[in-house]
Design an enzyme around this catalytic site. Sequence first.
Site: not given
Length: 382
Positions: A72, A200-202, A242, A331
């Site tokens: 996103t 996206s990692a997930h 960070t 979403c």
Amino acid sequence: MGVYLDYNASTPIDERVLDKMIDIYRNHFGNADSRTHQFGSSAKNIVENARKQLGSLLNIPSELIYFTSGSTESNNMAILGLESYGHETGKHHIITTAIEHKSILKPCEHLEECGFEVEYVRPHEDGRIHVEDVLNRVRPDTLLVSVMHVNNETGTIQPVYEIGEALAGKEVYFHIDASQSCGKLVEELRVQKYDLLSISAHKMYGPQGVGALVIKNKNGKKSALKAIMYGGGQEREMRPGTLPVALIGGIGEAASFLQDEYQNNRKKYEANRKMILEVLENSGIKYQINGDLTLGIDNTLNISFTDFSSEALMLTLQERALAGISNGSACTSQSYAPSYVLQAMGLDNQRIACAVRLSWGREAIQRELISQITKIVKAWQV
């Protein structure tokens, strides 16, 4: 809770990824941008190693990768980050599709309010965008073309390779949302031509809350993309904040094992799909597959069970603790609105109301589970 069949919304985290992240949280808790001590250096090494792991999976130099909070954010960066360049050059035309994720459609709507013209290409009934429908719209003032690689609702693979080849060398930025394909269609992405790519990692057995944007040079010149948030100088001043070292270490670990295992995983996806289709065909129930199976990725099926509302089926499966499925993008699932993807394909309202999405991973699905689902549907249809 039943069997999880909603992998396109989010995959379970791989145990190897989780172990890696726990080690980082426990032993490498420094800020990756702290350069005055070993704790910061250790964290930075993890970040740069993850960048190399993801670069290796995509077959690109690691310095092209910018870590984000997920697709996103990456999609927003890719679209909104070109706004200034569009104003500077008079390029106020954008081409995308009507079946993109909301994280593409909403930023495009915002740019329309800022004076840009956006064209939304509709797919054909097979769920696929036709190449000529995109390329015929390209104009001298076209700034960006953005097309997803795999649709999250239907699993239909879009013709991004052909579009990328045609746009290569032109003064038009080409962005691909690879949320559903990264880690699955590995060989395809390695040869794909693009300027911007969202990950996206997930969606690939990694943690929620981290992703990446690939930013390539454009025709030998530095990308015109600019930051859309401001703060520190992290990620070469493209994305402040960070760095979440453990999450980044997680996406790197996922990329590393998927590079070794993606071919075997594809066989497992295919075996699950073959079994599901066999059970459906032999069940005697009435159903329709939404999208052309020959154009789809092997881990997704969008099915309309005739005269059985998707809401009723999902609630029944939930009450009986059989399976977790969905009827569209996570979403938008809270709105209970008809799928805008299926509407764009031209399907009628009744067929859309009966549509559900099954999406799975490398784990084998038991034939008996699919048989139970078909029995529920058959009892209702009789």
